[in-house]
Write a protein that holds these residues in place. Structure first.
Motif, PDB file in Angstrom:
ATOM      1  N   GLU A 197       0.770  -0.905  -0.546  1.00 24.57           N
ATOM      2  CA  GLU A 197      -0.582  -0.183   0.101  1.00 24.57           C
ATOM      3  C   GLU A 197       0.614   1.317  -0.068  1.00 24.57           C
ATOM      4  N   ASN A 203      -6.706   7.938   1.907  1.00 24.41           N
ATOM      5  CA  ASN A 203      -6.087   8.536   0.087  1.00 24.41           C
ATOM      6  C   ASN A 203      -5.278   6.982   0.387  1.00 24.41           C
ATOM      7  N   LYS A 204      -5.491   5.611   0.596  1.00 30.13           N
ATOM      8  CA  LYS A 204      -3.967   4.936  -0.160  1.00 30.13           C
ATOM      9  C   LYS A 204      -4.969   4.316  -1.358  1.00 30.13           C
ATOM     10  N   GLU A 205      -3.287   3.535  -2.149  1.00 31.34           N
ATOM     11  CA  GLU A 205      -3.960   3.135  -3.060  1.00 31.34           C
ATOM     12  C   GLU A 205      -2.900   1.495  -2.631  1.00 31.34           C
ATOM     13  N   THR A 207      -1.402  -2.077  -4.273  1.00 26.08           N
ATOM     14  CA  THR A 207      -0.652  -2.633  -5.218  1.00 26.08           C
ATOM     15  C   THR A 207      -1.040  -4.326  -5.134  1.00 26.08           C
ATOM     16  N   GLN A 221      -4.395  -2.293  -9.528  1.00 28.03           N
ATOM     17  CA  GLN A 221      -3.659  -1.194  -8.528  1.00 28.03           C
ATOM     18  C   GLN A 221      -5.219  -0.974  -8.374  1.00 28.03           C
ATOM     19  N   GLY A 222      -5.922  -0.705  -7.095  1.00 26.65           N
ATOM     20  CA  GLY A 222      -6.782   0.087  -6.800  1.00 26.65           C
ATOM     21  C   GLY A 222      -7.221   0.507  -5.267  1.00 26.65           C
ATOM     22  N   TYR A 223      -8.184   1.423  -5.191  1.00 29.37           N
ATOM     23  CA  TYR A 223      -8.275   1.953  -3.467  1.00 29.37           C
ATOM     24  C   TYR A 223      -8.558   0.765  -2.646  1.00 29.37           C
ATOM     25  N   ALA A 228      -7.536  -3.931  -5.961  1.00 29.35           N
ATOM     26  CA  ALA A 228      -6.165  -4.392  -6.197  1.00 29.35           C
ATOM     27  C   ALA A 228      -6.486  -5.981  -6.712  1.00 29.35           C
TER      28      ALA A 228
ATOM     29  N   SER B  43      -3.943  10.022 -11.928  1.00 29.77           N
ATOM     30  CA  SER B  43      -4.949   9.672 -10.872  1.00 29.77           C
ATOM     31  C   SER B  43      -3.986   9.990  -9.439  1.00 29.77           C
ATOM     32  N   SER B  44      -2.712  10.887  -9.458  1.00 26.33           N
ATOM     33  CA  SER B  44      -1.879  10.556  -7.958  1.00 26.33           C
ATOM     34  C   SER B  44      -2.439  11.630  -7.191  1.00 26.33           C
ATOM     35  N   LYS B  55     -12.919   8.610  -7.293  1.00 28.02           N
ATOM     36  CA  LYS B  55     -12.016   9.055  -7.454  1.00 28.02           C
ATOM     37  C   LYS B  55     -12.547   9.787  -9.097  1.00 28.02           C
TER      38      LYS B  55
END
Lengths: 243, 243
Positions: A197, A203-205, A207, A221-223, A228, B43-44, B55
Motif C-alpha cells: 500500500e 487516500n491509500k492506493e 498494489t 492497482q486499486g483503492y 487491487a 490519478s495521483s 475518484k
C-alpha cells in the motif's frame, strides 16, 4: 469476370438478394453493395487479387469494424456509467464484444445466412468465431458506406441496446481470483497474492502482485485491497486466456 | 469550493492559461474547459467525488480516448494500405499507439507541462506512461467537446501524419521468431515450431504452432510458412510482453 467498375453496376440477382438483406438489417438501402459482399466473404473462399500475395476476404473490414465497435461501445458505457472507473468500463466492454457474445448477436440478426464460406470446412469453422467476425466486418462496411453517425446509431440501437441487458452483463461478474487459483491448482503451480500500500490514511492506493512459482505474473492497482487483487487476477486471466 | 456549475463560469487565471494551451494544441478554443482540466489530472492527484468510492481523474477519459485513437488509426491504415492484410494493419497500429510511442508524442506536443500529478511520486511516475495516458485522455476530451469529425482531423493531422514517418514505422520490423527463441534460451525452455498445411495446391494455408516445453503456446496462420510462423511468434511475444 467483370471488371470492378462494371461489376458495381451489375444487376446480378445474387446482389439484389444481398441488397434486400442488408437493407433489412441496417434500415437503409446500401450505397456500395460491394462492401457488404466483401464483409460476408470468409477467408476460406477468398480470392487472389491484383496485388500479388494479398487475398481478398472480410478480414480487413473486420479489423476496421472491430475498432469502430470498440469505440462506440466505449462511448456508450462511458456515458451510461458516469461514476464507474475505467477498470469497470474495460471489463464490461470486453464482455459485450467478446467472441462468444458477438457470435450470438450475429446469428440473431441473421448473418449466418449471409456468410459465404467453404462448405467442406464447415465443421471446423462452426467452432470458430466466423459469424462474430462477419458482424465486425459488416460494421466496417457500414462505416465506409454510410459514415460515422449512421454507424454509431446502428451499433447503439441494433446491437448494444437491442441485444444486451446491461444489468445482466454487469451482474454476471466472474470471480477472477478464484479462476486464477483454480488454474494454478490444475497446472500444479504455486500461486501467491502480495499486497502493498501507498499514500496517506484516507487516500491509500493498493498494489496486488500475483506470483506464479515465485515469478511476478500480473499486477493490479486499486483503492481497496479487494479491487487491487481483482484487477491483478483479471489481468492474469487475460494472459492465460481463461474466463 | 465552487459548485461544478459556478466553477464552469469562473475566470480562474489557471483556467485561462489552460484554455490558451489547449487552443494552441487543438487549433480551436475549447468549449468546455473542465473536460481538459480533467484530462490532465493524473490519478495521483485525484479527488473523491460525490459518488462514494469513485475518484475523479483522467483515467475514464483515457479509456474513451484510447478507443477513439485506435479507431482513427485503424481507418487511417486501412485506407493507406489497401492491399495489406489485417495482421499487418494490427501490427503497424500497435507500434504507432504503443506506450512508448505515445509518451514521445505527448512530450512533443507539450503535455508534460500540463499534466497535474503528485510531485512526491515523480520518480516512480516518470517511468510510467503518464504522458501517453494524458494524450489519450486529451483525445477523449476533444471527442466529447468537439465531436467526431474534429477529433478525427486532429488525430490524423496533429498525431499520425505529423509525428510518424510511416515508412520508418513499417520497416522497423522486429523479427518475432528470433525474439521468442532468445526468450526461450534466456529462460532455459525448450522451444519448437510446428507447421501444418491445408488446402489445394495453389490455395494452401499454413498453421504454425509454437510449443514451449511441449505445451502449445501460440498458434498463427498464413498463406506462407514464413508468415504463419511470424504470426505465431508475434502472438507469443504479446503473451510474453516482449518486443
Amino acid at each position: 469476370m467483370l471488371s470492378p467498375i462494371l461489376e458495381f453496376f451489375s444487376s446480378d440477382p445474387k446482389d439484389k438478394k444481398l441488397k434486400k438483406a442488408v437493407e433489412h438489417i441496417i434500415g437503409q438501402k446500401p450505397s456500395n453493395i460491394m462492401l457488404y459482399r466483401l464483409a460476408f466473404m470468409h477467408s476460406s473462399v477468398s480470392k487472389e487479387t491484383v496485388a500479388k500475395g494479398y487475398k481478398e476476404s472480410n478480414e480487413r473490414l473486420e479489423f476496421l469494424g472491430d475498432s469502430v465497435l470498440g469505440m462506440i461501445t466505449a462511448e456508450y458505457l462511458f456515458k451510461k456509467f458516469p461514476f464507474k472507473d475505467e477498470g469497470f468500463l474495460t471489463e464490461i466492454r470486453s464482455r459485450m464484444v467478446s467472441r462468444e457474445s458477438l457470435n450470438g448477436v450475429a446469428r440473431k440478426i441473421g448473418l449466418d445466412k449471409l456468410v459465404e464460406y467453404d462448405g467442406n470446412r464447415r465443421t471446423v469453422l462452426a467452432r470458430t468465431s466466423m459469424y462474430g467476425d462477419a458482424l465486425e466486418a459488416l460494421i466496417g462496411a457500414i462505416y465506409l458506406d454510410k459514415g460515422f453517425q449512421f454507424t454509431r446509431k446502428f451499433i447503439v440501437k441494433s446491437i448494444l441496446t437491442q441485444h444486451f441487458d446491461i444489468d445482466t452483463v454487469v451482474s454476471n461478474n466472474p470471480n477472477f481470483k478464484s479462476l486464477v487459483i483454480e488454474w494454478a491448482q490444475r497446472e500444479g503451480k504455486q500461486i501467491r497474492f502480495d499486497i502493498s500500500e501507498e499514500g496517506a490514511k484516507h487516500n491509500k492506493e493498493f498494489t496486488a502482485t500475483i506470483y506464479v512459482d515465485d515469478d511476478s505474473f500480473a499486477v493490479g492497482q486499486g483503492y481497496s485491497k479487494k479491487k487491487a487483487e481483482q484487477t491483478a487476477a483479471m489481468k492474469a486471466c487475460e494472459k492465460l486466456e481463461i474466463s
